[in-house]
Every structure is written in structure tokens, then in C-alpha cells.
Design a protein around this motif. Sequence first.
Motif, short mmCIF file in Angstrom:
data_model
loop_
_atom_site.label_atom_id
_atom_site.label_comp_id
_atom_site.label_asym_id
_atom_site.label_seq_id
_atom_site.Cartn_x
_atom_site.Cartn_y
_atom_site.Cartn_z
N LEU A 121 0.83 -1.21 0.00
CA LEU A 121 0.00 0.00 0.00
C LEU A 121 0.86 1.25 0.00
CD1 LEU A 121 -3.01 -0.76 2.38
CD2 LEU A 121 -3.12 -0.17 -0.04
N ILE A 122 1.88 1.24 0.86
CA ILE A 122 2.77 2.41 0.94
C ILE A 122 3.49 2.62 -0.39
CG2 ILE A 122 4.84 3.32 2.05
CD1 ILE A 122 3.91 1.89 4.61
N THR A 123 3.92 1.51 -0.98
CA THR A 123 4.60 1.60 -2.28
C THR A 123 3.67 2.14 -3.36
OG1 THR A 123 5.99 -0.28 -1.67
CG2 THR A 123 5.89 0.31 -4.01
N ALA A 124 2.39 1.67 -3.33
CA ALA A 124 1.44 2.09 -4.36
C ALA A 124 1.00 3.53 -4.18
CB ALA A 124 0.21 1.18 -4.32
N THR A 125 1.12 4.07 -2.98
CA THR A 125 0.64 5.42 -2.70
C THR A 125 1.35 6.47 -3.55
OG1 THR A 125 0.08 4.82 -0.43
CG2 THR A 125 0.38 7.16 -0.89
N TRP A 126 2.66 6.27 -3.81
CA TRP A 126 3.44 7.28 -4.52
C TRP A 126 3.05 7.38 -5.99
CZ3 TRP A 126 5.57 10.14 -1.07
CH2 TRP A 126 6.00 9.57 0.16
N GLY A 127 2.44 6.37 -6.55
CA GLY A 127 2.14 6.42 -7.97
C GLY A 127 0.68 6.44 -8.31
N MET A 128 -0.21 6.64 -7.33
CA MET A 128 -1.65 6.60 -7.59
C MET A 128 -2.29 7.94 -7.30
SD MET A 128 -2.77 2.87 -6.07
CE MET A 128 -4.42 3.02 -6.78
N ALA A 129 -3.36 8.22 -8.02
CA ALA A 129 -4.12 9.45 -7.79
C ALA A 129 -4.88 9.36 -6.47
CB ALA A 129 -5.09 9.68 -8.95
N LEU A 130 -5.25 10.53 -5.94
CA LEU A 130 -5.91 10.59 -4.64
C LEU A 130 -7.23 9.84 -4.66
CD1 LEU A 130 -6.03 11.65 -1.75
CD2 LEU A 130 -7.08 13.75 -2.65
N GLU A 131 -8.01 10.02 -5.74
CA GLU A 131 -9.31 9.34 -5.79
C GLU A 131 -9.15 7.83 -5.83
OE1 GLU A 131 -8.35 10.96 -9.95
OE2 GLU A 131 -8.30 11.64 -7.87
N ASP A 132 -8.07 7.34 -6.47
CA ASP A 132 -7.82 5.89 -6.50
C ASP A 132 -7.46 5.37 -5.11
OD1 ASP A 132 -8.30 5.74 -9.20
OD2 ASP A 132 -6.20 6.14 -9.74
N LEU A 133 -6.67 6.18 -4.39
CA LEU A 133 -6.31 5.79 -3.03
C LEU A 133 -7.53 5.76 -2.11
CD1 LEU A 133 -2.96 7.78 -2.56
CD2 LEU A 133 -3.23 5.32 -2.92
N LEU A 134 -8.41 6.75 -2.28
CA LEU A 134 -9.63 6.78 -1.47
C LEU A 134 -10.53 5.59 -1.76
CD1 LEU A 134 -10.53 10.61 -1.62
CD2 LEU A 134 -9.53 9.33 0.29
N PHE A 135 -10.42 5.04 -2.95
CA PHE A 135 -11.18 3.83 -3.29
C PHE A 135 -10.50 2.58 -2.73
CE2 PHE A 135 -11.69 0.23 -6.20
CZ PHE A 135 -13.06 0.05 -6.11
N LEU A 136 -9.15 2.58 -2.76
CA LEU A 136 -8.40 1.38 -2.40
C LEU A 136 -8.31 1.18 -0.89
CD1 LEU A 136 -6.68 -0.98 -3.50
CD2 LEU A 136 -4.70 0.54 -3.37
N TYR A 137 -8.02 2.25 -0.14
CA TYR A 137 -7.73 2.11 1.29
C TYR A 137 -8.88 1.52 2.12
CZ TYR A 137 -3.02 3.99 1.66
OH TYR A 137 -1.65 4.14 1.58
N PRO A 138 -10.12 1.98 1.94
CA PRO A 138 -11.20 1.39 2.75
C PRO A 138 -11.32 -0.13 2.58
CG PRO A 138 -11.96 3.39 1.70
CD PRO A 138 -10.64 3.07 1.10
N PHE A 139 -11.15 -0.60 1.34
CA PHE A 139 -11.23 -2.04 1.12
C PHE A 139 -10.06 -2.77 1.78
CE2 PHE A 139 -14.03 -0.61 -2.31
CZ PHE A 139 -15.08 -1.49 -2.16
N MET A 140 -8.87 -2.12 1.78
CA MET A 140 -7.72 -2.76 2.41
C MET A 140 -7.92 -2.86 3.93
SD MET A 140 -5.72 -3.64 -0.02
CE MET A 140 -7.26 -3.97 -0.92
#
Length: 383
Positions: A121-140
Motif C-alpha cells: 500500500l505504501i509503495t502504491a501510494t506514490w504512484g496513484m491518484a488521490l481518488e484511486d487511493l480513497l477507493f483502495l484504502y477502505p477495502f484494504m
Amino acid sequence: MARRQFRLFPQRFGFFPYMWLIYLLFPVINLQEEHGIKLVLGAAMLALFAVTYRQLYWATGRAFTLWLAVQMLIIVILSAAYTPYDLFMGFFTANFIGWYTEEKHFKMAYAVFAALVLVLLITATWGMALEDLLFLYPFMIIMLVSPFGIRSLQRKRMLEKELDQANEIIKELVKREERMRIARDLHDTLGHTLSLITLKSQLVEKLAAKDAGRTQAEAREIQRISRAALRQVRELVSEMRAVSVAEELAEVGEMLRTADIAMEIEGDAALEGVSDLTQNILSLCIKEAVTNIVKHSGADRCRIALALTEGEVQISIEDNGVGLHPQEQESHSRSEGNGMKGMAERLSLIDGSLKLSSGEEGGTVLTVAIPRVVKERKDGVTA
């Protein structure tokens, strides 16, 4: 030798494992953007992931941990080398981590899984848009919490299975105890009645040449006792028989009179406030004790003392016969007979106890004690 039928998943899980296979379509769709060797390797890893998924339903012990480790490794490679969205495959792994029954193994597997997910997750954070992170994090977050819920469900299922097994064992034990109870009751009831018939028959034999009228009366009495014995057996089998202490004292009184043994009763035989269950068990104890006195003691006097306090019910049965032999005083071997053993087993059901000892002036004393307060606290039954 018949060949074993191949099954994709264990039958006890029903359609549940097949439904999860639908979620493998998402990493397959993500793979469509790849080409060449990367596409081939990605497809091979997805195929291996499907194999691990199937094997985890069958594997146990070290094999289970090995297949789970392979599954985690595939998720790490796909998430790091292909797309972070392949992290959603971790829901498969989270499910199987919850299957660990031992706390130690669960914590170790969960720690490794959580560390891998957080690093990815930390690795993916640097290359993803904010809206993608807001979608990904709750599911994680849900994925990291789910193993605890799944483990709780697994433990519940296991407990229910153990409870079902325990209930089956209890049913068998109840059946066995019921057979033993009927055997004991038949022994106690028929032993008493047949002893009385024997005494009556001996009396008839002695009176046959002296008193014809008395002989006929005793013969009719034997017939009455025989019919009563048959009725008692029917009542025992139908579980309808409940004899009070007062009724039993009247019965054993007749038996003692026939054997020319004087009976003394001390205390109130009514035992007010004592339950039918307790009175029935006490009645059987009195019957067994008096039968033993008639058969073995050689006594000419029997004293039955009843005491009722707030704490317990106590009955003492004493005779002036031959008493206990020295070896019986040391080991109470006399209490190992069917009758005494049956008394002890019945009394244990209501927390009662019995004591066999020698009287002060010879003879034998049998003391039965049943606590009243203990049974008042259980199931609403007053002993």
C-alpha cells in the motif's frame, strides 16, 4: 479397488468455494493490458493462484501453511509488477488465515500478511491518484480486519460441531444410565419382594401341619405380594413409581415383622418439604438396607431414625446383628454389592452420601445424608 471420485472442493462447503472463483475475473481483466512474456507469466501466476485456492480447502498442517505462503507470494508479485489493484486478491488469503485454530499460528500468518499488504500500500501510494487511493484504502482496511471475523465464525462452527458430538455422547450415556437405573430398580424392588415371598413361604411350611387357617391366609398373602411385585415392575418400566418414605416404612415394617425383627422408628416419617425425587431415592435406600438386615444380619431389632434440618435430610438404619467383619471394617468390601453400589450411585445424583459403620453395641449402622440447600439451587428442585 474402486477409484476415488475427484472433487474440486469438499462437499461440506456447498457452493461457497465456487462463488469466490468469480472474483478471479478481476485480476484476469487487469491482465488484458499486458503483452508478451509478461502476459504469459501473469496468466501462469493466476493459474497457480487458482490451484492454491483449491488446495487450501483440502490441505492441513504444514501443507496448508505452504500453499498459503505461495498464495501470498503471488499477490506480492502481481501487485508490485502489474497493478496495485491485484491487492484485492488478498481477500482470498484473509479468508484462509482465519481458518487457523491455534492462536500462535494465526498471529504469525496474520502478521506476515498485514506487513506485506501495508508495504504494498505504501509503495502504491506514490504512484496513484488521490481518488484511486480513497477507493483502495477502505477495502484494504476491511481486508485486514476480516481474518478476525472469519476466525470467530470458524471457532463458532467448530464449537457447534463439538457440541453436536457431545450431545450424541450424552444421549448414549443417558441410554446407558437408564438401562443401569432400570436394572438397579428391578434389583432393589424385586429383591425386597422376593425376600418377603421367601420368608412367607418358610412360614407357610412351618404352619402347614399346625394351623391350616393361618396357612391359607399366608398363602393368600403370598399371592398378593406376587401381584404387587408384577405391578411394581410395570411401574418401574413406565417410570411412574415414586414411593414416599412413610409408605416405604410401612412396607419394610411388614417385612421385618414377618422375619420376627422388631422395628423402631424415630423422627417424623412425613419429611415435610422434601421432594418426591429425594423421598423415592431414600425409600429405595431403606428398602435395600432392610433387605440386607433380613438376609445377612441375624438381628432381632432394627432402629430407623429420621432427622430433618434446614441443611440436610439424614436417615440412620441400625441393627443389633452380627455386624461387620474385621476385613469389612477396613475396606467396606460389603458395600461393593449390587445393592449398596446402587444406593451410592443414586445418592450421588442428588449430592447425597452413605456411611457404613459398626454400632456401639454391635450390629451395623447405615447412615444416609442428603443436603437440601444444594439441590434447591439447581434446576428449581428441592431435595
